[in-house]
Write a protein that holds these residues in place. Structure first.
Motif, mmCIF file in Angstrom:
data_model
loop_
_atom_site.group_PDB
_atom_site.id
_atom_site.type_symbol
_atom_site.label_atom_id
_atom_site.label_comp_id
_atom_site.label_asym_id
_atom_site.label_seq_id
_atom_site.Cartn_x
_atom_site.Cartn_y
_atom_site.Cartn_z
ATOM 1 N N ASN A 1 0.818 -1.213 0.000
ATOM 2 C CA ASN A 1 0.000 0.000 0.000
ATOM 3 C C ASN A 1 0.851 1.264 0.000
ATOM 4 O O ASN A 1 0.348 2.355 -0.260
ATOM 5 N N ARG A 2 2.128 1.114 0.305
ATOM 6 C CA ARG A 2 3.010 2.278 0.425
ATOM 7 C C ARG A 2 4.003 2.431 -0.717
ATOM 8 O O ARG A 2 4.465 3.533 -0.989
ATOM 9 N N SER A 3 4.337 1.330 -1.360
ATOM 10 C CA SER A 3 5.399 1.410 -2.366
ATOM 11 C C SER A 3 5.231 0.333 -3.438
ATOM 12 O O SER A 3 4.849 -0.795 -3.128
ATOM 13 N N TRP B 1 7.415 -3.191 -3.093
ATOM 14 C CA TRP B 1 7.190 -4.142 -1.995
ATOM 15 C C TRP B 1 7.744 -5.523 -2.312
ATOM 16 O O TRP B 1 8.227 -6.234 -1.421
ATOM 17 N N ASN C 1 10.137 3.001 2.499
ATOM 18 C CA ASN C 1 10.122 4.405 2.927
ATOM 19 C C ASN C 1 10.718 5.333 1.880
ATOM 20 O O ASN C 1 10.167 6.384 1.576
ATOM 21 N N ASN D 1 8.455 5.862 -0.987
ATOM 22 C CA ASN D 1 7.291 6.663 -0.601
ATOM 23 C C ASN D 1 7.640 8.140 -0.583
ATOM 24 O O ASN D 1 6.883 8.989 -1.038
ATOM 25 N N GLN E 1 6.115 11.151 -3.027
ATOM 26 C CA GLN E 1 5.507 12.354 -2.483
ATOM 27 C C GLN E 1 6.175 13.605 -3.042
ATOM 28 O O GLN E 1 5.508 14.577 -3.383
#
Length: 212
Positions: free
Chosen positions: A101-103, A106, A138, A141, A145
């Motif tokens: 869900n973040r990258s 994964w 991280n 992500n 952004q």
């Protein structure tokens, strides 16, 4: 059979490798029992340097998070036949879904974690590997952004506001809404923090309609 575990179709030679802590491409576990039986014993005939050779089939190891979850459940089912690490592996699956869900990287975290686990069997499934997480989750992500912020960064030419002062007293300087004074609709009205009045005479009309 409804009584069989979800890894019952996997041949013993693959299970043995998993029980010994070896690394295995998860996409293999999604194959049928027949395909798995023929997987290592057969290959593709290819012409190499003028000779006809049997070349081992290459796997497409990239999986979507849905297929990865299905494969990892099979993998976990096999591991838990001779292990008490159920809670750790359930947590690991949760960690991977969180990472997805973040990258988009994964799957790289998953691959590197399981390679490290194969070389260090004492490592816990339930603990996030901080170095790999920083590298693949991280960091990706943060980059995403920053790219999004740069893409949607307001430009001064289209979002600037007129700061024309009325009279000669700079302390009474009023900031006027450029959108309103140019005759355009203001996206922030009625909560716009700039004055919706004529920047020429302070009248209740936009500057484009001012007769003074």
């Amino acid at each position: 059979s409804t009584c069989d575990d979800i890894g019952s179709h996997v041949p013993l030679k693959f299970k043995q490798k998993i029980w010994e802590g070896g690394f295995i491409d998860l996409s293999v576990l999604l194959k049928s029992a027949t395909e798995l039986e023929q997987f290592e014993s057969h290959g593709d005939l290819q012409l190499v340097n003028g000779k006809l050779c049997v070349v081992k089939r290459q796997l497409n190891s990239f999986l979507t998070i849905e297929k990865w979850t299905s494969a990892f459940m099979i993998y976990m089912s096999i591991v838990l036949q001779h292990s008490q690490t159920a809670q750790e592996m359930l947590k690991y699956m949760r960690n991977i879904r969180l990472a997805a869900n973040r990258s988009p990287n994964w799957h790289k975290y998953d691959e590197q974690f399981r390679l490290r686990k194969a070389s260090n069997p004492a490592m816990s499934w339930g603990e996030i590997h901080s170095e790999f997480w920083l590298m693949y989750i991280n960091q990706s992500n943060v980059t995403t952004q920053q790219s999004a912020q740069a893409k949607f960064k307001p430009q001064a030419s289209t979002n600037s506001f007129n700061t024309t002062s009325v009279g000669h007293a700079s302390q009474n300087q009023i900031k006027f809404c450029n959108s309103y004074n140019s005759g355009k609709s203001c996206n922030f009205f009625p909560r716009c923090r700039y004055s919706h009045s004529c920047s020429q005479c302070r009248g209740k009309h936009p500057r484009v309609n001012c007769r003074n």
